[in-house]
Scaffold this motif. Structure first.
Motif, PDB file in Angstrom:
ATOM      1  N   ALA A 158      14.972  21.597  19.469  1.00  0.00           N
ATOM      2  CA  ALA A 158      14.634  23.044  19.566  1.00  0.00           C
ATOM      3  C   ALA A 158      15.187  23.567  20.763  1.00  0.00           C
ATOM      4  CB  ALA A 158      13.282  23.008  19.312  1.00  0.00           C
TER       5      ALA A 158
ATOM      6  N   SER B 200      16.606  31.589  14.876  1.00  0.00           N
ATOM      7  CA  SER B 200      15.479  30.686  14.790  1.00  0.00           C
ATOM      8  C   SER B 200      15.667  30.191  13.011  1.00  0.00           C
ATOM      9  CB  SER B 200      14.206  31.240  15.090  1.00  0.00           C
ATOM     10  OG  SER B 200      14.084  32.472  14.081  1.00  0.00           O
TER      11      SER B 200
ATOM     12  N   ALA C 271      15.861  26.335  12.149  1.00  0.00           N
ATOM     13  CA  ALA C 271      14.882  25.997  11.261  1.00  0.00           C
ATOM     14  C   ALA C 271      15.194  25.133  10.173  1.00  0.00           C
ATOM     15  CB  ALA C 271      13.918  26.864  10.838  1.00  0.00           C
TER      16      ALA C 271
ATOM     17  N   CYS D  55      17.052  21.771  11.298  1.00  0.00           N
ATOM     18  CA  CYS D  55      15.890  20.825  11.707  1.00  0.00           C
ATOM     19  C   CYS D  55      15.058  20.547  10.456  1.00  0.00           C
ATOM     20  CB  CYS D  55      15.013  21.358  12.794  1.00  0.00           C
ATOM     21  SG  CYS D  55      15.828  21.785  14.244  1.00  0.00           S
TER      22      CYS D  55
ATOM     23  N   THR E 276       7.429  26.837  12.397  1.00  0.00           N
ATOM     24  CA  THR E 276       7.319  25.517  13.257  1.00  0.00           C
ATOM     25  C   THR E 276       8.598  25.412  14.226  1.00  0.00           C
ATOM     26  OG1 THR E 276       6.429  24.293  11.175  1.00  0.00           O
ATOM     27  CG2 THR E 276       7.368  22.882  12.797  1.00  0.00           C
ATOM     28  N   TYR E 277       9.538  25.730  13.850  1.00  0.00           N
ATOM     29  CA  TYR E 277      10.560  25.568  14.807  1.00  0.00           C
ATOM     30  C   TYR E 277      10.501  26.528  15.931  1.00  0.00           C
ATOM     31  CZ  TYR E 277      15.034  26.714  17.273  1.00  0.00           C
ATOM     32  OH  TYR E 277      15.956  26.932  18.216  1.00  0.00           O
ATOM     33  N   ARG E 278       9.929  27.910  15.720  1.00  0.00           N
ATOM     34  CA  ARG E 278       9.724  28.882  16.740  1.00  0.00           C
ATOM     35  C   ARG E 278       8.537  28.353  17.854  1.00  0.00           C
ATOM     36  NH1 ARG E 278      11.046  32.656  12.553  1.00  0.00           N
ATOM     37  NH2 ARG E 278       8.765  32.702  11.934  1.00  0.00           N
TER      38      ARG E 278
ATOM     39  N   ARG F 128       7.858  24.986  18.309  1.00  0.00           N
ATOM     40  CA  ARG F 128       8.600  24.014  19.027  1.00  0.00           C
ATOM     41  C   ARG F 128       9.317  24.772  20.275  1.00  0.00           C
ATOM     42  NH1 ARG F 128      10.642  19.876  14.471  1.00  0.00           N
ATOM     43  NH2 ARG F 128       8.620  19.264  13.738  1.00  0.00           N
TER      44      ARG F 128
END
Length: 286
Positions: free
Chosen positions: A161, A172, A176, A179, A185-187, A189
């Protein structure tokens, strides 16, 4: 989780306009069995894969191995690419999936926490100033090596991330998708990783906090050489710098302030040999 089809982003640094059309033509030709097109397509993403791998594994030799493995996957899975995202974005997804699952590099096997790393920095300081005529380059090698090793204090999901968002400056939603997690969730992390890296550098790094931190790159050269962490006769990272070394005033600048590392020539030669062998699925009529 697979969030499905990617939004209409084109990838950080991805081609646009005529270049994007040219890349799309290369993809179509390569999927149709054109070996020269496949070589050109791999060449267009080779360096960015290496730079991502280096930030994840922290050591050039391990990054070289990882890059070769990733590019083989790109070649063999090209038939599954359906334009659901920009080709470069898809390549990032292939790379991230591999880097999250591959064996740990020698630096990762040290299992350093941020506290461990802070102690390692303190223990490696020396009052003696380097007498080598290339002292500035040696200090740069220490700085570059140090910032790569620092990233391994993050677990792999948070490291990915951070590299995608903070270093490669990927949006983002795109990151995301790469990933294969929801954007929220990405943000989260990325936010956690940023906070940890900034806090560490603000407390311990003399580049970012010269008035507070006690660690200086030049003060670590002697220990780094003694421990074999850098080789004065074979600089792996600083040799790619050009001109004056940049002034790096903050955490973001420090972590982004690496040369535009090219993938080793050996990677290009090996992948070209694989493609020309005609044995991979991307080159068959299956």
């Amino acid at each position: 989780m697979n969030p499905g089809r990617a939004p209409a982003f084109d990838g950080r640094g991805a081609p646009s306009g005529e270049d994007a059309a040219a890349q799309a033509a290369l993809v179509a030709a390569a999927q149709g069995g054109d070996a020269e097109a496949l070589e050109a397509l791999v060449a267009s993403v080779r360096d960015r894969v290496y730079r991502l791998a280096l930030r994840m594994v922290a050591r050039p030799a391990d990054a070289e191995d990882a890059t070769q493995e990733i590019l083989i996957r790109v070649v063999t899975r090209l038939g599954s690419f359906r334009g659901e995202a920009a080709f470069t974005t898809w390549v990032h997804r292939v790379a991230v999936n591999h880097l999250l699952d591959r064996r740990r590099s020698c630096v990762e096997r040290m299992e350093m926490t941020f506290d461990d790393y802070a102690e390692d920095l303190r223990a490696g300081l020396s009052d003696a100033a380097p007498s080598d005529p290339d002292a500035e380059l040696l200090a740069a090698e220490v700085r570059l090596s140090c910032t790569l090793a620092l990233l391994t204090c993050l677990d792999r999901p948070h490291r990915v991330a951070y590299v995608l968002g903070e270093i490669l400056e990927m949006g983002s939603d795109e990151a995301a998708w790469v990933c294969e997690v929801p954007p929220a969730t990405y943000r989260k992390r990325l936010s956690r990783a940023r906070s940890r890296v900034r806090a560490f550098l603000g407390e311990h790094c003399g580049v970012v906090a010269p008035d507070r931190a006690d660690c200086r790159c030049s003060a670590r050269v002697g220990t780094a050489v003694t421990l074999g962490r850098i080789d004065p006769d074979r600089l792996e990272l600083a040799r790619h710098t050009t001109g004056e070394l940049e002034r790096l005033a903050d955490a973001v600048g420090l972590m982004r302030g690496h040369p535009a590392y090219p993938a080793p020539r050996a990677v290009s030669e090996r992948i070209s040999a694989v493609i020309r062998s005609g044995t991979h699925p991307a080159l068959t009529d299956d």
